[in-house]
Design an enzyme around this catalytic site. Sequence first.
Site, PDB file in Angstrom:
ATOM      1  N   HIS A 161      55.716 -18.963  87.591  1.00 11.16           N
ATOM      2  CA  HIS A 161      54.919 -17.803  87.161  1.00 11.16           C
ATOM      3  C   HIS A 161      53.982 -17.245  88.230  1.00 11.16           C
ATOM      4  CE1 HIS A 161      56.194 -19.517  83.275  1.00 11.16           C
ATOM      5  NE2 HIS A 161      55.841 -18.392  82.686  1.00 11.16           N
ATOM      6  N   HIS A 166      64.725 -14.738  77.026  1.00 14.55           N
ATOM      7  CA  HIS A 166      63.320 -14.743  76.620  1.00 14.55           C
ATOM      8  C   HIS A 166      62.890 -13.305  76.328  1.00 14.55           C
ATOM      9  CE1 HIS A 166      58.948 -15.156  77.256  1.00 14.55           C
ATOM     10  NE2 HIS A 166      59.095 -16.441  77.024  1.00 14.55           N
ATOM     11  N   GLU A 183      62.293 -18.886  73.083  1.00 12.34           N
ATOM     12  CA  GLU A 183      61.365 -17.781  72.793  1.00 12.34           C
ATOM     13  C   GLU A 183      62.101 -16.444  72.900  1.00 12.34           C
ATOM     14  OE1 GLU A 183      56.961 -19.284  73.655  1.00 12.34           O
ATOM     15  OE2 GLU A 183      57.865 -18.429  75.435  1.00 12.34           O
ATOM     16  N   GLU A 207      57.595 -13.364  68.717  1.00 13.79           N
ATOM     17  CA  GLU A 207      56.293 -13.560  69.375  1.00 13.79           C
ATOM     18  C   GLU A 207      55.530 -12.239  69.432  1.00 13.79           C
ATOM     19  OE1 GLU A 207      56.635 -15.447  73.211  1.00 13.79           O
ATOM     20  OE2 GLU A 207      54.609 -14.826  73.792  1.00 13.79           O
ATOM     21  N   CYS A 244      48.791 -16.504  75.748  1.00 11.69           N
ATOM     22  CA  CYS A 244      49.222 -15.190  76.219  1.00 11.69           C
ATOM     23  C   CYS A 244      48.942 -14.078  75.210  1.00 11.69           C
ATOM     24  CB  CYS A 244      50.708 -15.207  76.568  1.00 11.69           C
ATOM     25  SG  CYS A 244      51.758 -15.891  75.284  1.00 11.69           S
TER      26      CYS A 244
END
Lengths: 640, 640
Positions: free
Chosen positions: A142, A269, A321, A337, A405
Amino acid sequence: MTSSSYSLAQGDAQMPLRSSSVAHTSILFEDAFWGPRLQALREQTLPAIYQQMQQDGHFTAFREEWHAGMYPIPYVFWESDIAKWIEAASYSLATHPDAHLETLIDEAIAFLLTLQQPDGYLNLWFTQVEPEQRWANLRDHHELYCAGHLIEAAVAHFQATGKRVLLDAVCRYADYIDATFGPEESKQHGYCGHEEIELALIKLYHATEERRYLRLSQYFIEERGKRPPHYFDVEAEKRGEPPADFWASTYEYNQSHVPVREQHEIVGHAVRAMYLFSAVADLARELNDESLYETCQDIWHHLNSKRLYITGGLGSSEGNEGFTADYDLPNSSAYAETCAAIGLVMWSQRLLQLDADSRYADVLEQALYNGVLSGISLDGTSFFYVNPLESHGTHHRQPWYKCACCPPNIARLLLSLGSYLYSVTANDILVHLYAQCTATLSVGAHRIILHQQTNYPWDGEVSFEIELDKPAEFGLHLRIPGWCQHARLTLAGEDIPFEVRKGYAYVTRTWQSGDSVVLHLDMPVERIYPHPAIRENVGNIALRSGPLLYCLENSDNPLPLYQICIPDSATFEKQFVPDLLGGIALLKGEVQALERTDGIDTLYHTTPPTTKPYLLTAIPYYAWDHREPGEMRIWLRACL
Amino acid sequence: MTSSSYSLAQGDAQMPLRSSSVAHTSILFEDAFWGPRLQALREQTLPAIYQQMQQDGHFTAFREEWHAGMYPIPYVFWESDIAKWIEAASYSLATHPDAHLETLIDEAIAFLLTLQQPDGYLNLWFTQVEPEQRWANLRDHHELYCAGHLIEAAVAHFQATGKRVLLDAVCRYADYIDATFGPEESKQHGYCGHEEIELALIKLYHATEERRYLRLSQYFIEERGKRPPHYFDVEAEKRGEPPADFWASTYEYNQSHVPVREQHEIVGHAVRAMYLFSAVADLARELNDESLYETCQDIWHHLNSKRLYITGGLGSSEGNEGFTADYDLPNSSAYAETCAAIGLVMWSQRLLQLDADSRYADVLEQALYNGVLSGISLDGTSFFYVNPLESHGTHHRQPWYKCACCPPNIARLLLSLGSYLYSVTANDILVHLYAQCTATLSVGAHRIILHQQTNYPWDGEVSFEIELDKPAEFGLHLRIPGWCQHARLTLAGEDIPFEVRKGYAYVTRTWQSGDSVVLHLDMPVERIYPHPAIRENVGNIALRSGPLLYCLENSDNPLPLYQICIPDSATFEKQFVPDLLGGIALLKGEVQALERTDGIDTLYHTTPPTTKPYLLTAIPYYAWDHREPGEMRIWLRACL
């Protein structure tokens, strides 16, 4: 959509109409729906997130040597939380000056700047914990994702305050990244496993007018998924690890299975996909690249026809996810999400500016009012990470998440909500979302103040009063939402004809100051039926009114919700209740419920169960989980 | 059940009627349904299991020093597989002599005997791999469980062959266990985490008439769950481990949360529960202990009213291989281990012998024809461990499992199936299951040969011809299954009256050799409705005919099965197809299916889906997964 008073445009009228967003500072909200939410965001959410980050040790944990027993264990992308908070706080500062908030922002920025290295590199984890791992694992670490959020924060902060301190720092960082990654032999040919820097660099290009940031964004987008060799394999080998291919579908997970231009289906994702395709839409616009827009359209079509929840949520599975298979849209195990729905709003807005097609605005609105808004409590202090469509009573908003997040992400979206309502061309104002506000807009040489008055989303009447220095000719084009079956336009109380182009009512005329246009959108309660391939929902219906999807909760309906069924004949009435859940319109209707069966001592019978009338009460989905824990359900069984 | 020709018994006729099982060797099957299954078990299953155990290294892996890299890693309870195979093979040998099989059994026994220690201890893992761990962890290590299976094997082998070699060995082992565990201060006060030895010791008591084995069984049953201190805590502390309570519900998992007499609900690991309560039923009979029988009745009632699948499967969750919450009976994620359904057959038989109540026989039959029989392929060479009620195409029988409890378990059950058909008292023959066979039975001083002729389970007509040396008075009591709404009895073609006691048609008379009684059971196709608290099945129906539950497969219905719905008006016909899946009766009926929607490009609509007529074909559940992989579904949606 049927009406005798409007006609569909033909021929070249269907060519894409590009428009530009409007700064959120141009919009002054006076809205009964959004006003209290935005106030809670400013007064509750921003301080709450700051405090949570302090408690976590976001600003302090890394000041000492990191050690294995440290609790809580920091996340490798902790500074992205700080950056998103700075971005959100800057949006607030831009419309609501606040000296204390400005000080907190300055302190947070000062903390970040202590981390910047002489070469420009700026990262928490990889300066404090594992400096030897810099750029060692773009797939998982990341680093460029965090850089992207720093850039977005810097741009927002600069635009809000005019202060260049963070902007200059991220430019130095971006220049260092530009010196590190690129097509040249001497540079690394990598890109981030979690997309984000791509769209951030385009924002930085706009803020600085430095075209190299656009080129670097383009490089990251175009390089993604090239092989052989695949970059994530190359770096894995350097680390002495098996190639990423070793894990099935690792490459789809981060959308690097094939180059972006060869992608036609939404995979992996969900948040990553949304951030990537937001950047792809930006790039299509910057480069006038029709094929990149077509890529977006393919992906958009696949998402919308096969993989999107009715809430505007996306990503069915906790495992990745993200996306699974076509029509695999389970209810209680839905991941959906909050950040993914936010990403869908971001991407939809970009597509909408590439072409004023209300399909994009419909999805933007669907996600905003349902899958996004469910993600934050009415008081602004607790959050959903996961937004299921059905709960058995154990899913609740939390004040914070270890992987945090979503809270700052929803804050930065909603605190810049003003920028999503309108867009403009040299000749036109396009109205995408309805909310009571005053907008100050520039169309060509005209400065226009537009007063929007409405009770949206509770009813569909929206009036626009135009304030002008002198009469001006421009188009005022009003979105007719996809959920609306009948719309009218009146000027000074008289119906006026209008042409509909891609879901917008086009009205171009010479406007006088004081002109008042009223849009009348029919907003009945509708039954929504799922595509028959959605396994879990065959035989179910959902209730919708306007942009709002409704759900049942045990608080209003104290019985097992799966025992309720909706007869064909049922009708539903809307009742606005000002003191319930911040003011909501309930739906009420007589339906059927299975007879109580407490005494039934056997599990299987040869006689069918019996039902009795039941008065159902539904609330908007976004407002669920604010009362005692219990079942929640969007999809309701139709009666046999 | 309604019929003018029979009456319900009153008063003391409702007192429990105890009966005794009949050796499976007394039954000669001539049945079109069971005959081929039993032949496959003898000719295919027994050799296949033996070969799989050889390949695994069951007989060889432990001969060398066990080492960490050994593949496959042996299981701590491997000899239970060998024991169950010996037991199954012995049942076969008893009815079908086979010199080769007898040699294999002798070799397997000889191998086991090499492991017996001078003190009588006999275990694979804890003599070869971890001898220092003997009795160190009764909770997890299955030592007494394995001992139980060795005992059951020994009794079966002795009864089949008269050979005492294994029986003597297990008696020495049981004596050593008896010297190790018991109420005395000097002994350990433990019991096994996986029940099994309790019922085995009662079999050993019957085989040897040594009452100490009954007492030891009683000790294990009564000691279970006592505290403080809880034995599993005591032994955990000795190992330097946290108490078992440290893991939530560990004690419910193995039914040691409270003493057995204080248990009223079925909890924990399903197979363990079935083996425990089978032993409790045995003990209730041996001790004439009414309160133990009441415990069984409470648990039985809870299982049947709240936690049993319509297949006779039990245990909803993979997590604990067992029970979860009341009415939590999901379809596609059902665990429903084959061994648990086998255990339910075992327990039901014991309860049925404690009281000739057809509720027990109904459940026995339901489990046998559905949840058990699905566990083995028609050819006898592949097996389900898990028996879901819905499959999306990826669940298939396997030739073997690393944890191979189910294959030899189903073999030992079905190869002793004869013992489940009848039971006798001093004056009565009770007929529990219907299958074409000749039985040689002793009732009091009478030796009776009973010829049963039937096409069961395809139709409900069953005739009994009685062969006697001389006329004899006795009762011939025929079960009227719970699924049967109308039954008749004829003697020489004439209806005869009968009294119904707890679901059995009682006919007591002086019989002549050659008398022929025919039982006529109506066996229509029925719709079964689930209890409204079963969340996943509200609005669904299942199809049943006689004891057989039906399901749909894609092989016969090439469309998504959840798109089929069953109108109220649909009728179903049975069609026997001799050359399909070993000969089965199909169900055929015109129902509705959603219109094909390949072209539909949107996920959510305001118009309801449309349906069209569809000719449904259903097969018995036990016969699924023998053709191309695809969806399977028991519970079907009723039409809106």
